[in-house]
Design an enzyme around this catalytic site. Sequence first.
Site, PDB file in Angstrom:
ATOM      1  N   HIS B  45       0.822  -1.205   0.000  1.00 23.94           N
ATOM      2  CA  HIS B  45       0.000   0.000   0.000  1.00 23.94           C
ATOM      3  C   HIS B  45       0.863   1.265   0.000  1.00 23.94           C
ATOM      4  CE1 HIS B  45      -3.855   1.960   0.747  1.00 23.94           C
ATOM      5  NE2 HIS B  45      -3.211   2.777   1.559  1.00 23.94           N
ATOM      6  N   TYR B  48       4.300   0.593  -3.085  1.00 23.25           N
ATOM      7  CA  TYR B  48       4.047   0.312  -4.504  1.00 23.25           C
ATOM      8  C   TYR B  48       5.111  -0.628  -5.078  1.00 23.25           C
ATOM      9  CZ  TYR B  48       0.742   4.187  -4.224  1.00 23.25           C
ATOM     10  OH  TYR B  48      -0.301   4.999  -3.871  1.00 23.25           O
ATOM     11  N   HIS B  91     -10.437   2.564  -0.590  1.00 25.04           N
ATOM     12  CA  HIS B  91     -10.575   2.138   0.793  1.00 25.04           C
ATOM     13  C   HIS B  91     -11.367   0.840   0.804  1.00 25.04           C
ATOM     14  CE1 HIS B  91     -10.104   4.095   4.991  1.00 25.04           C
ATOM     15  NE2 HIS B  91      -8.965   3.716   4.488  1.00 25.04           N
ATOM     16  N   HIS B  93     -10.602  -2.645   1.513  1.00 19.86           N
ATOM     17  CA  HIS B  93     -10.646  -3.640   2.588  1.00 19.86           C
ATOM     18  C   HIS B  93     -11.395  -3.131   3.819  1.00 19.86           C
ATOM     19  CE1 HIS B  93      -7.474  -5.353   0.016  1.00 19.86           C
ATOM     20  NE2 HIS B  93      -7.878  -6.511   0.503  1.00 19.86           N
ATOM     21  N   GLN B 236     -10.425   2.420  10.823  1.00 17.59           N
ATOM     22  CA  GLN B 236     -10.452   3.697  11.522  1.00 17.59           C
ATOM     23  C   GLN B 236     -11.883   4.226  11.630  1.00 17.59           C
ATOM     24  OE1 GLN B 236      -9.207   2.875   8.671  1.00 17.59           O
ATOM     25  NE2 GLN B 236      -7.202   3.754   8.264  1.00 17.59           N
ATOM     26  N   ASP B 264      -0.685  15.241   5.064  1.00 21.29           N
ATOM     27  CA  ASP B 264      -1.699  14.648   5.931  1.00 21.29           C
ATOM     28  C   ASP B 264      -1.208  13.306   6.436  1.00 21.29           C
ATOM     29  OD1 ASP B 264      -2.260  13.164   3.427  1.00 21.29           O
ATOM     30  OD2 ASP B 264      -3.931  12.401   4.608  1.00 21.29           O
ATOM     31  N   ASN B 527      -3.479   5.737  -7.318  1.00 20.10           N
ATOM     32  CA  ASN B 527      -3.404   4.860  -6.158  1.00 20.10           C
ATOM     33  C   ASN B 527      -3.515   3.435  -6.673  1.00 20.10           C
ATOM     34  OD1 ASN B 527      -5.799   3.603  -3.988  1.00 20.10           O
ATOM     35  ND2 ASN B 527      -3.775   4.119  -3.237  1.00 20.10           N
TER      36      ASN B 527
END
Lengths: 229, 730
Positions: B45, B48, B91, B93, B236, B264, B527
Site C-alpha cells: 500500500h 508500490y 478504501h 478492505h 479507523q 496529511d 493509487n
Amino acid sequence: MKAAVIVFPGSNCDRDVQVALQNRMGTAPHMVWHRETTLPKTDLIVLPGGFSYGDYLRCGAMAANSPIMRAVIAAAQAGTPVLGICNGFQILIEAGLLPGALMRNRNLKFICKDVHLRVETTDSIFTNRFNNGEIIKIPVAHHDGNYFADDETVKRLKGEGQIVLRYCDNEGETTDVANINGSASNIAGIINEERRIFGLMPHPERVIEPLHRGTHGAMIFDSLMEALA
Amino acid sequence: MSEITPDVIKSHGLTDDEYKLVLDIMGREPNLTELGIFSVMWSEHCSYKSSKKWLKTLPTKAPWVIQGPGENAGVIDIGDGQAAIFKMESHNHPSFIEPYQGAATGVGGIMRDVFTMGARPIANLNALRFGAPEHPKTRHLLSGVVEGIGGYGNCMGVPTVGGETNFHPSYNGNILVNAMTVGLADTNNIFYSAAAGIGNPVVYVGSKTGRDGIHGATMASAEFDDASADKRPTVQVGDPFTEKLLLEACLELMATDMIVAIQDMGAAGLTSSSFEMASKGGVGVELWLDKVPMREEGMTPYELMLSESQERMLMVLKPGCEEAAKAIFDKWELDFAVIGKLTDSKRMTLMWHGDVAGDLPIDPLAEASPEYDRPWEETPKQDRISADSIEQKMPHSEALKTLMGSADLSSRRWIWEQYDHMVMADTVVRPGGDAAVVRVHDTRKGLAVTTDCTPRYVKADPVQGGMQAVAEAYRNLTAVGATPLAITDNMNFGNPERPRIMGQFVGACKGIAEACIALDFPVVSGNVSLYNETNGEGILPTPAIGGVGMLPDVGRMATIALKRKDSVLVMLGSPTGELGQSVYLKNIECREEGAPPPVDLNSEKRVGTLVRGLINANVVRTCHDISDGGLLVAVAEMCLAGNIGADLHMPESGSEIAWLFGEDQGRYIVATRDPDSVTNAAANANVHAVIIGNAGGTAITIEGEDPLELDELRKAHEGWMPNYMAAPLN
C-alpha cells in the site's frame, strides 16, 4: 439593508447564503463567529445550514447554546427578523424561538433533491413576493427534517397562518408521497406568531440564478429586500 | 520490548528477504517499533513495490500539468492563476469489514490529500463495485458504504457530484470503494510535502492519536480470508466535524506565510508522513513522541507511530511562527503540538521521555524500498462475437426495458440522493448525466468531472479495457463540452504474485498509457490497490479512471436531457456492431464472453474534437455518449432525462441487435434542430454521422414495433434499486 450570518463550527452553507444575500441585496452580510457575544447592527439575522458541532448530541442542540445565541435570541425577541435554513431551522427550534421538533427523516436517510412546495401564506416579510398557493421548487438536503409538533400546536400553527411552506407534488397536492421526510401536515417551514422568525428545511440559497435550474430561492431574499429595505 | 522472532516478522508482513534487507540497513536487529515502521513503509500500500515498475511507464506530463504523481495529489493549471488539485484513492478492505466507517474515512482521507496542498475541495466523486445483488452481504454493504460516503461528505459541505456503481459476483468477498476529490487552489499558493530548514519545528495538528487503524496499511496489502472480519479493530473511525474544522484551520493558516511543508497523516499515519516529508526534503527528523496528543492512556511509541487515527496533519513551520499558528488552531478548537524538529542527520530519531525509542535511516525506508519485477502472463485474447450468431428473442423495446431495469443499467438515484450534491451552490450539472459540472466559484469557468471503468472489458482484454476506461472518461467530459485535461487512476487488482493477475495489471497500464498519450490526457495522481482477492478468487480487474476537464463558459455546455420535441437525433462516430462483453449479451443472452469493443484512439480524438466544437459553438446543447447498453439505451436515457420521447429509424441492412445494442466505442448522440450543420461539420471533420431518429411524443418508438411509453420505461429504470434495497430479508 445589511444582514448578519452566524457561523458555527460545522456550518457549511454560510458561504452560500453569504453569496445569495450579496447577490440579491447588493450588500455583503456581516459574518459573525459563534463565540462573539454581541451582534453588529443588522436588519436580518441568518442561521445557515450545515452540521453545527457535527450534529452531535442532537442537530442544532449545541449551537443553540453558543455564546452568540443569547444576542440572537435577544435581538429576535426585540423584533429583528431571523431566517433559519435547514440546520438554522433546527437551531431555532432548539433555542425555543420556534415550536416543535425536527426528527430523523421518515426513511432514515439523508435526502438531497428538488422538492415542490406550496406557499401557504404571503403575509410575511419572507414570502410577500409569491402568490398565495403558488407551487415553487427548492432543493432540500437533510437527514433530520421530519417536523413534529403535538396536534394542538399544529392546529394553532394552521389557524394562525404560521405554516409558510408545505411539501406538495407538482400539482400542489400535499400528498403523503410528496411528504419526503414524514413531517406533520407536510410542514417544510414555519414562522413565529409575530411573523418575524422563519425556519425552513429547503435551501433557498441554492436556487438564486438560472444556472441553478431554478430561481424560487431568490424570491425569498427579494421579499425580505422589499419588506426591509 | 518484545523479542523479534520469525513469527513477529511474519505477522508484520515482511518476507525473509525483506527482513535480511532490514538487517543490512539497520546494521543490527531492529526493535519492535522499528520493525513496525519497516512493515508499514514497505507494505504494498505504501511502497508500490509490485506496481512501481509499470506505473513509471504512464505519461504524466503536459504543458498544463503543474504537479504529477508523487505528491499528495496531482495539480493542473486551469488558467487565471487557478489550479485544480485532485486524486482518487481506494478504501476497499476497510469498507468490506465495516462499510460505514470504511467508506467515510476513505472520503475523509482523500479530501485531506487535496486540502493539504492548499486547495478547497469543491467536488467529491466515487467508483463503487459490489458483489452480485443476490449475494447476502451486498445490500448491507451498499447501504453502509453509501451512508458512510454521504455522512462524511455531507458534513464537510463538499458536494458529491458523480460516480459509478456496478455489481458483479467477483466482488462478493471484496468490494471496491474508490473516492475522488477535486479541489481548487491558487497556483501561487500550493503546498508541498518536502521538509526544509534544519531546526525548524515539526508540528502536529488535528485530532488526538488513538489506537485505531494500527496496521491498516498492512491489512490493505494482504488477501482476505474468512477470518478478516476479525480485523475490525484496524478500521479507523471518522469524525467529519473535526475534519471540517481542520480544513478551515489549515486554509486559514495557508493564507499566511508560516508553512514550509505539510502532509496529511493517511495510511501508516505518523510514520509515512514524517518519513515522506523528510525523504523528499533530504533532511532528518527528531520526533518527541511523548508530545503527541493522545486519546488513550498507556500508548507506546510503536502504537503512536503506526496509528491511523483520522483527521491529523503534520507540518513544518517557519521558525518563530508557532504562537501565531497555534492561535488559529485554538480558534478552531483543535490540538496543536510541536512534536519535533528537523535535523541534518538524515535519520529518524524517535524520542520517548528523553530516551531513544528508535533510530532509523530515512532514505532506505522511504525511497530505496523493495521493488519487484513480478512475472506476468499475457491475457489470452477472446474471439469477437459475430452479431449474426445472435437471434432476436423479443421485441427490441422489451429488451430495452429489461436492460434499463437491470442491476447493470438501472438508475442510481437511490444512491446520489443520499449525497448532498448541491452544497457550495456551484453544481451546474448534477449527477445522473455523463460528467458532472461544478462552476469555478465566482467565474464562468466549469470543471467537468467523471469516474469510469468497464471491468468486464478489462478482464477480457486488459490492454483494450485500460484504453477504454480512459477513452470513456474522455468521452464523458467531452459530452458536456469540456476539454479533457488529466486523469487520476485507481488501480484495483487481485494478487500480483499470480502471473495471470500481474498480466492484467501490466496490460491495463499499457492500455492506459497508450490512450493517455493519444488523447493528451496525462495521469497526474493515482493509487494502487492489490490483493483484492478472497480465498484465492480475484476481482474483475478494475482500473478506475477519474477524469477532469475544463469548460471555458458554463453558459455553453451540453446535458443529456432532450430539450425540444422537434429536434433530430444524430449519431456521430462509426458503428461496427460489437456485442462482445455487452450488457445485452449478459442480460438477454446470459453470456459474459467475447472480445470487448476495440478502441480506435485516432477516431476517438477526431469525434471528440468535433463534439466539443459543436457544443462550444452553441450548435448543440444536448449530447450523450454511447456506452454500456449501446445506442438504444443512450437514446432512452436522453428521453427519460428530458421527458420527451423519440422515434427511431432502423438501418436498411445488418443486424438490428448490433445496431441498437452494440457497445462500439467512440460514439455520441446529439440532438439538434439543425441537422445539416451537424452532418456538414462531421463530414468536414471526417467523422461518420447518421440521422437515427427524431425527438417527440411520450414514447420511444422503434421502427416496426409498438411504442414503449416513457412512464413505463421510467418505472423499470427508477424502480430497480429502491425495490431491491427495500425488499424483505430472505
